[in-house]
Structures are given as C-alpha cells and as structure tokens.
Design a protein around this motif. Structure first.
Motif, PDB file in Angstrom:
ATOM      1  N   SER A  44      45.140  38.777  25.841  1.00  0.00           N
ATOM      2  CA  SER A  44      45.804  39.024  24.561  1.00  0.00           C
ATOM      3  C   SER A  44      46.260  40.466  24.411  1.00  0.00           C
ATOM      4  O   SER A  44      47.069  40.782  23.531  1.00  0.00           O
ATOM      5  N   GLY A  45      45.729  41.352  25.257  1.00  0.00           N
ATOM      6  CA  GLY A  45      46.035  42.766  25.106  1.00  0.00           C
ATOM      7  C   GLY A  45      45.218  43.424  24.007  1.00  0.00           C
ATOM      8  O   GLY A  45      45.464  44.583  23.641  1.00  0.00           O
ATOM      9  N   TYR A  79      40.561  40.219  34.201  1.00  0.00           N
ATOM     10  CA  TYR A  79      41.146  38.882  34.163  1.00  0.00           C
ATOM     11  C   TYR A  79      42.566  38.953  34.700  1.00  0.00           C
ATOM     12  O   TYR A  79      43.405  39.717  34.207  1.00  0.00           O
ATOM     13  N   LYS A  80      42.818  38.179  35.762  1.00  0.00           N
ATOM     14  CA  LYS A  80      44.142  38.097  36.382  1.00  0.00           C
ATOM     15  C   LYS A  80      44.713  39.487  36.679  1.00  0.00           C
ATOM     16  O   LYS A  80      45.873  39.775  36.408  1.00  0.00           O
ATOM     17  N   VAL A  92      35.947  38.288  27.908  1.00  0.00           N
ATOM     18  CA  VAL A  92      36.816  39.287  28.534  1.00  0.00           C
ATOM     19  C   VAL A  92      38.193  38.707  28.860  1.00  0.00           C
ATOM     20  O   VAL A  92      39.214  39.389  28.721  1.00  0.00           O
ATOM     21  N   GLY A  93      38.236  37.443  29.290  1.00  0.00           N
ATOM     22  CA  GLY A  93      39.527  36.821  29.579  1.00  0.00           C
ATOM     23  C   GLY A  93      40.456  36.857  28.383  1.00  0.00           C
ATOM     24  O   GLY A  93      41.659  37.126  28.513  1.00  0.00           O
ATOM     25  N   PRO A  96      33.334  32.798  35.955  1.00  0.00           N
ATOM     26  CA  PRO A  96      34.752  33.183  36.038  1.00  0.00           C
ATOM     27  C   PRO A  96      35.345  33.302  34.644  1.00  0.00           C
ATOM     28  O   PRO A  96      34.954  32.581  33.717  1.00  0.00           O
ATOM     29  N   GLN A  97      36.270  34.241  34.484  1.00  0.00           N
ATOM     30  CA  GLN A  97      36.897  34.450  33.185  1.00  0.00           C
ATOM     31  C   GLN A  97      37.950  33.387  32.905  1.00  0.00           C
ATOM     32  O   GLN A  97      38.546  32.812  33.817  1.00  0.00           O
ATOM     33  N   SER A  98      38.152  33.144  31.623  1.00  0.00           N
ATOM     34  CA  SER A  98      39.132  32.161  31.180  1.00  0.00           C
ATOM     35  C   SER A  98      39.867  32.710  29.975  1.00  0.00           C
ATOM     36  O   SER A  98      39.285  33.448  29.167  1.00  0.00           O
TER      37      SER A  98
END
Length: 446
Positions: free
Chosen positions: A113-114, A144-145, A107-108, A399-401
C-alpha cells in the motif's frame, strides 16, 4: 513481545479522527527533504506496555538522543496496529513518523500500500548493507515483492520447553528430535488422574493452547504456502497432510481431543502463575524465548530446559529449525521528517550495542549478525538456544501476503475443525481453503 498483548493508549480524539478518515483515497504524503542534522521532533509509536518493557524502550531513546542531540523523540506506547493504520491513512501532523508493529504478517500490506516507505534508498544513502546486517529469514518477513518497507526490531524464535524433573521421573534421557520420538515421549510423560482427567499431559498439540496456532508447529515441516504464481498451495502440499496426521496422532496417543480440551480448560491465563507449563501440567510446551524470563520471575518449582522443536522423521537433518517472527519497524509514508526518522530506525535496528541492550532487557532474540555474536549478550544457555534456532538455515517465517495474515486465520479455522474430528475429507477442506485464500488475496489486490 509476545503477540498476546492488548494494546491501547492513543488519545481517543486521535483514534476517532483516524476512524473518520480511514477511507481516504489520497492520504497526505510525506517527504525525505529534511535535514537530519537540524533540530526536529519525531513521533514514535510502539506497542509495548509492560513497565519493564516501556522502561527499556525509553532507555533506548535516551541512548539515541545522546548520539543525536538535535532530535527529540516523543514516544507513545501501548498502541494497536488498528490505531496506527487509521492515523497513517489520515496523515497530517498527528500521525507518527516512526512506527513499530508486533504483527509481522501485516508487512505485505504495509509495503504493497505504500503506508510504510521503502527503506532501501535510505540504506543505500547511509551505507547500511542489509544482507550483511540481518539474517535472511528476518529480511524475508520485513519485505514484500522486493520492497523493504520494514526492518527487524528484535526477533522471536519458537522452541520447546521441557520439564527436566518429569523427564527424569519417566526415564527419558533427552528431548525428542523427530515427530515419532515426540509421540513416544509425550505418551510416557502423560499421567492420568482418573478416567477422563490428567495430572500431566506430555505435549498438548491443541491449536487453542496459548501460542499453539497451527503455523507455529507447521513450520517444522517447512511448508510451501503459495506456489510460484502466488496461488494458495495447501491442498497440493504433501506436508500439510503429514502435519495434520501427526497432530491427530499426538492427540490420540494422549487420550483424545475431548479429554485434552477438558484438561486445557483447567489451565490459567498464559502469562499468569497458573500457566499450564509453569504449574507442571505440561511436560513439554511450544513457546517463544520470552517464556524463560517468566519462568525465572515466577520461580518455577522444577528444573526446566529448552530445545528445538522436533521435525518430521523424513527431515531429521533439519533438526534445530523453528518458527521465526518478530517486531518490525518502519517509517510512515506521511512523515515529512523521513531522513531524521531513518536515523532513529537505523539506530534501533542496526546499532549493535543498542540491539544487545534491548535484547537483554526484554529477553528477545537479537536481530543482527553482530549482536548475535556479541559477548555482552545474556549468557544463559537456555536463552541462547533460541539464537541457534534463529540462525538455522531451515528455520521459517510466514510468507508475506498483500492481504496480511488473513490466510493464517483461515488455516486456523480449518485446523480447529480437523483436530476435533470435524473434517473427514481433508483434501476437500483444503481445496476450499485454497479457493478462499486466493479470493481474499485477489480482493485485497483490487
């Protein structure tokens, strides 16, 4: 929904086109200018392949089309993440509009990347309050973020299956709740059948066993993988050392790594009738909620139960927690039918009856608050144990990366060496691991 499935099935020509265009710097961009009330056809790609699961997905689409007769959904199953990514980079008319993935760790990358669009504007426009709809842990692994580019499409929770007959035989009254209890119970359940073999192992922690990837059990410690600056934190996280110490003690309490690995080699494939737990070779076993359906279908020859996995002794008040992951659903950045695509995503992820029906059909954990409370859910209390694990405030997802799940792959590589006794200086190994993860993430960002 287990992550072990191999998925193929998209036409070879399309796959080849994706490969040729995978490096495109400016893939086609979609839009949300469409009218979702007008006739439209959506392409929906997913990874399910087992006949019963595909039937359940198709039934879900039929329910959606009854509510939205103007929207025709063309579903393609058994699709890999690699194929989806290639198609989305290529864009164009052959790319899907709505996509699902079993690989939560990506998912990150999707958000950063959009490649998958931000869903917050669609939720705001249609009045879906995500915080009141989905548990926080599930929102964490679908964003993510600050970008919510996916929504949970059912969930997986990990707990401990245990052989009640073996417990009774060994005089054990209840499942262990702490790691010290786990070591004690595992030793009691272990039965040798010769010098270097077994009739049964109490609990095999070996990281190559089925779903035993290290992050599954490590979640019971509640580790902090990254610090406040986003740097890998494994060498400075005290829980990392306690985790490896505990798994090594579990191994030694049951005869040592070599003997356990030799016994593991006698197990059949994970979903076969020769599965180690199904055949009685394991007294306790880490696994997800789907395992219960398999045990029933294959008519296990012993009474079995489900409990949360034990927790570290100094975190006894967190008992009930577990590792959480699940299927995720999003809208392709290249889709020019994003409003219609959102109607499908909203129905599949947030319509209570739909979520309940699919959860019952494929034996996965419901992913909304309302569905978790529905009286229409499967009443099997063993299945419902996983609902409680999902809702536990201490349960944890990875956690996502921006580099996806590569840091978990790197952790697993180190863990294989540690359990086999190949890393005498653990701190040094963890420091090198932190450096590698940070370098990989930096490269991905650039």
């Amino acid at each position: 929904m287990p992550r072990w499935r191999i998925r193929n099935g998209v036409p070879a020509a399309l796959t080849a086109a994706g490969l040729l265009l995978a490096g495109c710097a400016n893939p086609s961009t979609g839009s949300a200018d469409d009218d979702p009330t007008k006739p439209v056809t959506l392409k929906f790609w997913h990874g399910w392949s087992a006949p019963g699961e595909v039937k359940a997905i198709n039934a879900s689409i039929e329910r959606f089309e009854k509510l939205h007769p103007n929207i025709d959904v063309k579903a393609t199953g058994n699709v890999t993440d690699e194929t989806i990514n290639q198609a989305l980079r290529a864009g164009g008319g052959e790319a899907p509009d709505v996509v699902s993935s079993f690989t939560t760790n990506n998912v990150g990358q999707y958000c950063d990347s959009g490649m998958w669009v931000d869903l917050d504007p669609f939720m705001k426009k249609t009045g879906l309050d995500k915080k009141k709809t989905f548990p926080k842990t599930l929102l964490d692994y679908t964003s993510y973020k600050g970008t919510q580019c996916a929504l949970p499409f059912l969930a997986d929770a990990f707990g401990m299956y245990y052989n009640k007959d073996a417990f009774k035989e060994a005089g054990i009254e209840r499942p262990p709740r702490t790691m010290s209890e786990l070591k004690e119970v595992a030793a009691k359940l272990t039965v040798r059948s010769g010098k270097d073999s077994y009739k049964r192992v109490g609990f095999m922690p070996n990281f190559r066993l089925y779903q035993n990837a290290p992050d599954r059990l490590f979640a019971q410690w509640g580790p902090q993988y990254f610090d406040a600056d986003g740097k890998s934190n494994l060498a400075d996280e005290p829980k990392t050392y306690d985790f490896f110490k505990t798994t090594n003690e579990l191994i030694e309490a049951q005869g040592g790594f070599d003997d356990l690995e030799k016994f593991r080699a006698t197990f059949g494939e994970e979903m076969s009738s020769q599965n180690g737990f199904l055949t009685g070779k394991l007294g306790m076993h880490l696994d997800g909620e789907w395992r219960g359906l398999m045990l029933d279908e294959k008519k296990a020859k012993f009474d079995w139960g489900v409990a949360p996995l034990p927790v570290p002794d100094d975190q006894a008040d967190s008992y009930g927690r577990g590792f959480i992951t699940g299927t995720v659903l999003g809208i392709a950045h290249s889709s020019k039918k994003q409003n219609a695509a959102w109607e499908l995503v909203r129905f599949l992820t947030a319509n209570t009856n739909q979520v309940v029906d699919l959860a019952n059909d494929i034996h996965n954990v419901p992913s909304t608050f309302a569905a978790l409370k529905s009286p229409r859910l499967d009443a099997d209390r063993r299945f419902r144990t996983f609902f409680k694990i999902l809702e536990n405030e201490h349960s944890q997802a990875l956690p996502q990366s921006t580099n996806g799940g590569s840091y978990i792959v790197s952790l697993a590589d180190l863990a294989y060496s540690v359990e086999a006794g190949g890393k005498k200086n653990l701190r040094e190994g963890l420091k090198k691991l932190d450096d590698q993860i940070d370098a990989d993430n930096l490269q991905a960002e650039n």
